[in-house]
Scaffold this active site. Structure first.
Site, mmCIF file in Angstrom:
data_model
loop_
_atom_site.group_PDB
_atom_site.id
_atom_site.type_symbol
_atom_site.label_atom_id
_atom_site.label_comp_id
_atom_site.label_asym_id
_atom_site.label_seq_id
_atom_site.Cartn_x
_atom_site.Cartn_y
_atom_site.Cartn_z
ATOM 1 N N ASP A 60 0.860 -1.178 0.000
ATOM 2 C CA ASP A 60 0.000 0.000 0.000
ATOM 3 C C ASP A 60 0.898 1.230 0.000
ATOM 4 O OD1 ASP A 60 0.840 -0.466 2.582
ATOM 5 O OD2 ASP A 60 -1.059 0.004 3.526
ATOM 6 N N TYR A 62 3.053 4.662 0.763
ATOM 7 C CA TYR A 62 3.738 5.207 1.939
ATOM 8 C C TYR A 62 2.744 6.065 2.718
ATOM 9 C CZ TYR A 62 8.022 3.964 -0.625
ATOM 10 O OH TYR A 62 9.002 3.291 -1.307
ATOM 11 N N PHE A 73 6.285 2.227 -4.650
ATOM 12 C CA PHE A 73 7.669 2.380 -4.204
ATOM 13 C C PHE A 73 8.253 3.771 -4.460
ATOM 14 C CE2 PHE A 73 7.385 -2.275 -4.824
ATOM 15 C CZ PHE A 73 7.731 -2.691 -3.548
ATOM 16 N N HIS A 182 10.403 -9.198 -0.050
ATOM 17 C CA HIS A 182 10.153 -7.759 -0.189
ATOM 18 C C HIS A 182 11.434 -6.975 0.109
ATOM 19 C CE1 HIS A 182 8.284 -3.824 0.704
ATOM 20 N NE2 HIS A 182 7.300 -4.251 -0.074
#
Length: 215
Positions: A60, A62, A73, A182
């Site tokens: 989701d 930031y 990202f 991740h």
């Protein structure tokens, strides 16, 4: 959003699940601090659908002030690099020797055909995962299914559990699926670092006769 996406997204916007999601978001944006800003929620879809070569699935957005702007990202120019993005840049540097950028704005990737799509497209300030289970996951799944069926020869980069759960939606005889841990500090050393995804991605694009990504 780019015109090429409008028919695809309209089909989703007309679905009952999305109408419920829209009602939830209308109230949330009125009463709370939600990221990204309304006008940037669908920024990932400014990449021409016909130019998409690579799909990166995030979690989701930031949840800190000024960070999220609709691309997974990515952060806006002038914003400190979040740890996950720092690790992404470190891995690119290790694989390619490219210098680590000072800006975390990944619009330059989007302009080359990288679809930077979060699993969930909105979040409440300072509350990671706060908009999970509201309908965004269904939306993202439908987009991936559409790309799987209608696009030829895509590279999917799936990092972390949320993204890797989408692997079953993708025809691996048609597309390249690269999976790993991740890039967050909690998991990067468990398989993200050293995954070689950025080089492998470009090698496959070149085999398909496509221009590689300048990471």
């Amino acid at each position: 959003m780019h015109d090429s996406w409008k028919p695809v997204l309209k089909a989703e916007f007309d679905q009952p699940y999305f109408k419920e999601l829209s009602e939830f978001l209308h109230i949330a944006y009125e009463k709370k601090k939600i990221f990204p800003p309304k006008q940037q929620v669908f920024s990932a879809f400014t990449t021409d659908l016909n130019d998409v070569k690579v799909v990166i699935i995030g979690q989701d957005p930031y949840h800190g002030p000024g960070q999220a702007h609709g691309l997974a990202f990515s952060v806006r120019d002038g914003i400190e690099l979040p740890p996950s993005l720092q690790n992404i840049f470190k891995e690119i540097h290790e694989e390619t020797g490219a210098p680590i950028p000072t800006s975390g704005n990944l619009t330059r990737w989007a302009e080359q055909g990288v679809l930077l799509l979060n699993n969930v497209l909105t979040v409440e300030a300072h509350l990671a995962g706060s908009h999970r289970g509201k309908g965004w996951e269904t939306f993202t799944e439908h987009i991936i299914k559409y790309l799987n069926e209608h696009a030829d020869h895509l590279v999917f980069l799936l990092w972390g559990r949320d993204a890797r759960n989408k692997a079953t939606l993708i025809d691996k005889s048609k597309h390249l699926v690269l999976e790993s841990a991740h890039p967050s500090p909690l998991s990067a050393y468990n398989g993200f670092f050293g995954n070689g995804h950025f080089v492998k991605c470009n090698e496959q694009l070149e085999k398909w006769g496509k221009t590689p990504i300048n990471w």
